[in-house]
Each structure stands twice: as C-alpha cells, then as structure tokens.
Design an enzyme around this catalytic site. Structure first.
Site, PDB file in Angstrom:
ATOM      1  N   ASN A 154      -2.509  10.638  13.334  1.00 23.39           N
ATOM      2  CA  ASN A 154      -2.728  10.771  11.890  1.00 23.39           C
ATOM      3  C   ASN A 154      -1.508  11.339  11.169  1.00 23.39           C
ATOM      4  O   ASN A 154      -1.202  10.956  10.036  1.00 23.39           O
ATOM      5  CB  ASN A 154      -3.959  11.641  11.601  1.00 23.39           C
ATOM      6  CG  ASN A 154      -3.948  12.953  12.355  1.00 23.39           C
ATOM      7  OD1 ASN A 154      -4.026  12.962  13.584  1.00 23.39           O
ATOM      8  ND2 ASN A 154      -3.860  14.071  11.651  1.00 23.39           N
ATOM      9  N   HIS A 265     -10.960  20.083  16.381  1.00 16.89           N
ATOM     10  CA  HIS A 265     -11.321  18.870  15.643  1.00 16.89           C
ATOM     11  C   HIS A 265     -12.689  18.341  16.068  1.00 16.89           C
ATOM     12  O   HIS A 265     -13.414  17.748  15.262  1.00 16.89           O
ATOM     13  CB  HIS A 265     -10.275  17.779  15.851  1.00 16.89           C
ATOM     14  CG  HIS A 265      -8.959  18.072  15.210  1.00 16.89           C
ATOM     15  ND1 HIS A 265      -8.819  18.316  13.864  1.00 16.89           N
ATOM     16  CD2 HIS A 265      -7.707  18.165  15.741  1.00 16.89           C
ATOM     17  CE1 HIS A 265      -7.548  18.549  13.588  1.00 16.89           C
ATOM     18  NE2 HIS A 265      -6.852  18.469  14.712  1.00 16.89           N
TER      19      HIS A 265
END
Length: 367
Positions: A154, A265
């Site tokens: 990302n 996460h």
C-alpha cells in the site's frame, strides 16, 4: 549496535496472419517488420539476467507478466522479507546483514519481497534515488546478489506505481523484478514423467482493500486498475485458472496483505471473502505476506493453508490487534526479521529468524 525500537507507523506478437494480395513493396515492408519483431522477442527472452538459471519473460493480452525458471536445483532455498525500504534505518541494514549471513549457508536461488518496498510514499519515478538508497545500497551482501521478486504494498501506491513496474529499474539494478501478477515456476526434480515443481503465484492485494478507495484516505495511484470491480474479477479468474492448471507439487501464493493476522492491522476481510475461497478450492499450500510488521505462522483447522507473515524488514514492534483471537497461531513475533524456505519434492521447511539472526520458529510440511 543497538536494536531500534519504534511503536508507530503511517500507512503501491510476433506479427501473425498472412500476406494476401499486396504490392511488392508492401510485402517486403511486412516481411521486414516481422523480422524486426522476431529480433525483439528474442531480445526480451535473452535480456532477463540468468543468475545460473533460465528466465523467460512474456506478457499476455491482459498485461500479466509470467516469469518461469527451469533449473534442476534440489533442494531450493530462498528468503522472504517485507516492509523494508527505509534507507537502511530501523535496522533494515541489520536485517539485511543477517539475511546475507544465513544465505551463505543456504545458498539462496532468489529472494522475495512481500511489498511496501519504499517508504513512506513509494517511488516518485524511475530515476528516484530512493531505489538505490533503500534497495541497492542496503542489500549489498554477496549472498543477496540474486533475483528479487517483489509485489506491491500500500505504501508503494502512494507514489508512482508504474515506476516500480518499469524495466528501467532493471537497468539500475539487474536483481529487481516487480509485477502486479505473475508466476515463477521452479523445477525441483526431473524425470521421464515430467518431474516435480514448486510454483509461486504473485498477486497485487492492494486494490482489494476498500479503505484505500475512500475519499478520506491518502491518494493512491490507481492508473490501469479501473474500473475496480472489473479488474478484481479478472485478477481472481486468472489466479484461479493458474492454480487449477498447475502441476506443481507445492503451490505458494504471495501477496502484501495478510489473510489472517494477529498483528496491528489484523485480518484482511476482503481477502477472506474473495481470495481465500479460491486458495482453499485450488489447494494452495502457503499464503505468504507482509503488511503487519512482524513474523507470524498461522494454521487454522478450517483451512489446509499455512499462513506466513514475513513483514519484519525494518520498522516493527507495533503490537497485536486490539482483540486477538489467536485462532491457529503457532508463532507471533512482534519484531524485525525474515523467513527462509527450503523446498524439495517431498519436504518444505520454513525457518523464522529474528533481527539477531537466531531461529525463533520452524515449520515442516510433507507431501
């Protein structure tokens, strides 16, 4: 040298057909053009560095790159590291030194990057000095001078994603290869019946995550991926067919985001819903990822897949998710490190190394 401890982080044809009725000059032009195409195809096949094996690069109509390697090398040794590109900081250089040290004994054939290759915002272009500062100038050890096969993370999408995919980077460092989706086939043994293989399926997981598409999120480089749903459907169809048609003994899928994770996460629900059913149906053996800055091994009872997180390439110690369920967790190491793999036709061995180069966990799988 002290190990740096940090707790916070922000979150990339040959011309075919026939000559029918045409003028003599036009025919000669087409013949000449076809000859040039042959030379270009041969050049593409020969261009990719061999590193003792044979690599063939081709591009299909959808733009997916396939890399295949054909070489008797049993056992196969390789390493995986993710979330690293910080100009050597946060012990990236230390982890690199340990990888080189372990590679001296294991003789890696190649290395795999599990994404977030360049922090914080990917590359700004094909000439960005960050490429050397975070890759070429850090992984300098003799045993790391092998092909590097990377997926996008990302953070890579915050910059110029197409730069990381550009062959111009190979001219700057011949080890580098990065693609959105591609495969790597390695022959373990040869026989009259075709031998045995391990096959790697690299997939770009970033477009799956809904959050990245929200207006409040930091801008992402989505060029070439729109419309989103059409892209994801096509991506999953290609992967499913590739896994189904594979004759490999071992099938290893590599992406940036975890499917299951106890890290900060946590699980990636979009992958649980859309990717995991395909991996289960097509009997993948391993799913290997980064994203969470830790080392993990998860083997749940509801799946035959071993989930391997190797995201300890630099900044780490971010803690576990707020409500860990520890379902199937065999290892959770909240720190820096990397993993190595040894593969034969009947045995796959995984070793987890911490930032000091000590083995902290091992996995043995058999066929």
């Amino acid at each position: 040298m002290a190990v740096e401890n940090c707790s916070h982080d922000e979150e990339a044809g040959l011309l075919t057909g026939k000559i029918s009725s045409c003028s003599k000059s036009k025919c000669w032009f087409q013949i000449l053009l076809a000859s040039v195409s042959v030379v270009l195809v041969i050049s593409v096949i020969s261009w990719y560095p061999s590193f003792g094996g044979r690599f063939i690069q081709s591009t299909n109509k959808k733009g997916s790159i396939i890399i295949s390697k054909s070489l008797d090398n049993n056992p196969l040794h390789f390493a995986v590291v993710g979330d690293w590109g910080r100009k050597g900081a946060y012990n990236q250089s230390w982890v690199a030194a340990q990888m080189d040290k372990i590679g001296q004994g294991q003789k890696f054939s190649f290395l795999i990057s599990a994404g977030d290759n360049f922090y914080e915002n990917g590359l700004s272009g094909i000439e960005d000095p960050l490429f050397e500062e975070s890759f070429s100038n850090v992984y300098t050890g003799e045993n790391l001078q092998k092909p590097w096969f990377a997926v996008l993370g990302n953070h890579d999408y915050h910059g110029d994603v197409l730069a990381q995919l550009d062959s111009a980077l190979v001219l700057r460092d011949s080890r580098w290869h990065c693609g959105r989706e591609y495969q790597l086939l390695h022959q373990l043994e040869s026989s009259a019946h075709g031998g045995s293989y391990v096959e790697f399926f690299f997939i770009d997981t970033v477009p799956f995550v809904d959050e990245y598409w929200q207006t409040y999120h930091k801008p992402m480089d989505w060029r070439g991926l729109l419309p989103r749903e059409e892209h994801l459907v096509q991506k999953l169809q290609v992967l499913s067919k590739a896994l189904e048609s594979s004759v490999a003994t071992w099938k290893i899928v590599v992406g940036h985001h975890p499917i299951y994770s106890e890290g900060s996460h946590g699980d990636t629900v979009e992958l649980i819903e859309r990717l995991l059913p395909i991996l289960n149906t097509q009997k993948a053996d391993l799913y290997v990822n980064g994203h969470d800055h830790c080392l993990e091994h998860i083997k749940r009872e509801d799946s035959s897949i071993n989930f391997i997180t190797s995201g300890g390439g630099s900044k780490a110690w971010k803690g576990m998710k707020p409500t860990p369920n520890k379902n199937g967790v065999k290892l959770y190491y909240d720190g820096q490190g990397f993993t190595t793999f040894t593969v034969t036709s009947t045995h796959l061995h995984i070793s987890y190394f911490d930032v000091y180069g000590s083995v902290i966990h091992e996995v043995d799988l058999y066929k």
